[in-house]
Design an enzyme around this catalytic site. Structure first.
Site, PDB file in Angstrom:
ATOM      1  N   GLN A   1      55.567  68.747  38.661  1.00 19.28           N
ATOM      2  CA  GLN A   1      56.105  70.378  39.254  1.00 19.28           C
ATOM      3  C   GLN A   1      54.961  71.384  38.203  1.00 19.28           C
ATOM      4  OE1 GLN A   1      58.077  71.447  41.156  1.00 19.28           O
ATOM      5  NE2 GLN A   1      56.843  73.487  40.502  1.00 19.28           N
TER       6      GLN A   1
ATOM      7  N   ARG B   1      61.537  58.786  39.826  1.00 14.70           N
ATOM      8  CA  ARG B   1      62.303  60.348  39.856  1.00 14.70           C
ATOM      9  C   ARG B   1      63.571  59.364  38.727  1.00 14.70           C
ATOM     10  NH1 ARG B   1      63.734  65.289  43.058  1.00 14.70           N
ATOM     11  NH2 ARG B   1      61.730  66.344  42.177  1.00 14.70           N
TER      12      ARG B   1
ATOM     13  N   ARG C   1      52.417  71.434  44.811  1.00 16.05           N
ATOM     14  CA  ARG C   1      53.037  70.313  45.009  1.00 16.05           C
ATOM     15  C   ARG C   1      52.040  68.985  45.807  1.00 16.05           C
ATOM     16  NH1 ARG C   1      57.372  69.545  42.524  1.00 16.05           N
ATOM     17  NH2 ARG C   1      56.586  67.390  42.320  1.00 16.05           N
TER      18      ARG C   1
ATOM     19  N   ASP D   1      65.037  78.824  37.226  1.00 16.94           N
ATOM     20  CA  ASP D   1      64.795  76.960  38.144  1.00 16.94           C
ATOM     21  C   ASP D   1      66.860  77.003  37.958  1.00 16.94           C
ATOM     22  OD1 ASP D   1      65.053  74.509  38.425  1.00 16.94           O
ATOM     23  OD2 ASP D   1      64.497  73.558  36.616  1.00 16.94           O
TER      24      ASP D   1
ATOM     25  N   HIS E   1      58.924  67.162  33.741  1.00 12.30           N
ATOM     26  CA  HIS E   1      58.836  67.078  35.527  1.00 12.30           C
ATOM     27  C   HIS E   1      57.391  67.457  35.540  1.00 12.30           C
ATOM     28  CE1 HIS E   1      59.429  67.432  39.507  1.00 12.30           C
ATOM     29  NE2 HIS E   1      60.027  68.710  39.890  1.00 12.30           N
TER      30      HIS E   1
ATOM     31  N   CYS F   1      60.819  76.492  41.252  1.00 13.59           N
ATOM     32  CA  CYS F   1      60.822  74.927  42.058  1.00 13.59           C
ATOM     33  C   CYS F   1      61.262  74.591  42.412  1.00 13.59           C
ATOM     34  CB  CYS F   1      60.348  74.376  40.696  1.00 13.59           C
ATOM     35  SG  CYS F   1      62.521  73.973  40.044  1.00 13.59           S
TER      36      CYS F   1
HETATM   37  N1   CP Z   1      60.557  71.289  42.724  1.00 13.44           N
HETATM   38  C1   CP Z   1      61.163  69.370  43.191  1.00 13.44           C
HETATM   39  O1   CP Z   1      61.219  68.919  41.936  1.00 13.44           O
HETATM   40  O2   CP Z   1      62.043  69.408  44.438  1.00 13.44           O
HETATM   41  P1   CP Z   1      62.424  68.341  44.498  1.00 13.44           P
HETATM   42  O3   CP Z   1      63.328  68.339  44.021  1.00 13.44           O
HETATM   43  O4   CP Z   1      62.999  68.902  46.153  1.00 13.44           O
HETATM   44  O5   CP Z   1      61.510  67.650  45.176  1.00 13.44           O
HETATM   45  N1  NVA Z   2      66.037  71.380  36.875  1.00 16.54           N
HETATM   46  C1  NVA Z   2      66.149  70.943  37.580  1.00 16.54           C
HETATM   47  C2  NVA Z   2      64.400  70.749  38.768  1.00 16.54           C
HETATM   48  C3  NVA Z   2      64.863  69.965  40.428  1.00 16.54           C
HETATM   49  C4  NVA Z   2      63.284  70.005  40.639  1.00 16.54           C
HETATM   50  C5  NVA Z   2      66.926  69.968  37.930  1.00 16.54           C
HETATM   51  O1  NVA Z   2      66.291  68.698  36.943  1.00 16.54           O
HETATM   52  O2  NVA Z   2      67.455  69.385  39.034  1.00 16.54           O
END
Ligand code: CP
Ligand code: NVA
Length: 303
Positions: free
Chosen positions: A125, A95, A281, A213, A122, A253
């Site tokens: 997701q 990430r 997930r 989101d 993502h 998400c």
């Molecule tokens: N939806 C998602 O990716 O959640 P987290 O940021 O908690 O991993």
């Molecule tokens: N769009 C959000 C998603 C979090 C899971 C971010 O990137 O923070």
């Protein structure tokens, strides 16, 4: 080497296979005796837990590594960290703030690289979202998805994935948060041609799925004030859900910002599928990792 940086790194047929595999509680333990490196430059609840458990379910050993331990490009270059982790692990999932970091990893990695969220995409997701929609409606051909709010990383991957399965995607962002021409070109390459609507209710009208989101993604904290004012009027509430199809479901998400992009009533209401989506997930992570790591003979054996 198979890497998974965006959902269309799978073909539509492969995407369908991964979603079918996700419905199996057990898959052959392709990670038995092997490690999985999970690198996090940003916080996570679902992604870390879902992916760690998926690795365990495949017989492997997950090691979660926070960036303050390895210092990507500070303590050591991204490339050297990648080479190092490849000495111990069968897969490297990360990430990251910048999608470019994942691309750099793929140039030197001797194991598959998996995107656990970047500024651009993502895809893990999107797999869970698509499984959740499939569980509700079966075949997704001709179904419609309305996305309210920021056309961000989650929106891009879901738009591509939903389009790959034949869904119509409608987005309703504030004017300055629309897809750029460059992004639309990238989406079109994957066969995705989302329709943009000025008013959320026009995007949602008759839709099968409504999704949103956060208004402020990780890494955009310095824009929070401006974004909160720009996104006013872009909350998913009961009034907006009332314009969707009567059988419509709501997805997010998570983490959700209750009272901002979604109300409590919608998030906790009868149309919400967000907890099934969160659980998915893990099932989709297990399936995706298995798909990336299984040999063609193993894939043939589970058909
Ligand atoms: N939806 C998602 O990716 O959640 P987290 O940021 O908690 O991993
Ligand atoms: N769009 C959000 C998603 C979090 C899971 C971010 O990137 O923070």
């Amino acid at each position: 080497m198979n890497h998974f940086l965006e959902i269309d790194d799978l073909t539509p047929t492969e995407l369908r296979s991964v979603l079918a595999l996700a419905q199996r509680a057990e898959l052959p333990p392709v990670l038995a005796g092997r490690g999985a490196a999970l690198v996090f430059e940003k916080p996570s609840a679902r992604t870390r837990n879902a992916t760690e458990m998926a690795v365990v379910q495949l017989g492997g050993h997950p090691i979660t590594i926070r960036n303050d331990e390895i210092g990507l490009d500070v303590r050591e270059s991204v490339e050297d960290v990648t080479r190092t982790l490849g000495c111990f692990h069968a897969v490297l999932a990360a990430r990251v703030f910048s999608h470019r970091t994942l691309e750099r990893m793929t140039t030197v990695s001797n194991v598959p690289v998996v995107n656990l969220l970047s500024d651009v995409a993502h895809p893990m997701q999107a797999l869970a979202d698509l499984l959740t929609i499939q569980q509700e409606f079966g075949d997704l051909q001709g179904r419609s998805l309305a996305w309210i709010g920021d056309t961000n990383n989650v929106c891009r991957s879901l738009t591509i994935g939903a389009s790959m399965l034949g869904m119509h995607v409608r987005v309703a962002p504030p004017p300055q948060y629309e897809f750029t021409d460059e992004e639309l070109d990238r989406l079109a390459l994957a066969g995705a041609t989302p329709q943009t609507y000025a008013r959320p209710e026009d995007a949602v009208a008759g839709a099968d799925v409504v999704s949103t989101d956060t208004w402020v993604s990780m890494g955009q904290e310095n824009e929070a004030g401006e974004r909160h004012s720009d996104f006013e009027g872009y909350s998913v509430d009961d009034r907006l859900m009332g314009t969707a199809a009567p059988h419509a479901i709501f997805l997010h998400c998570l983490p959700a910002h209750r009272g901002e992009e979604v109300t409590d009533a919608v998030l906790d209401g009868a149309q919400s599928r967000v907890w099934r989506q969160a659980e998915n997930r893990m099932h989709t992570a297990r399936a995706l990792l298995w798909f990336l790591l299984a040999t063609s003979e193993q894939k043939e054996a589970v058909r």
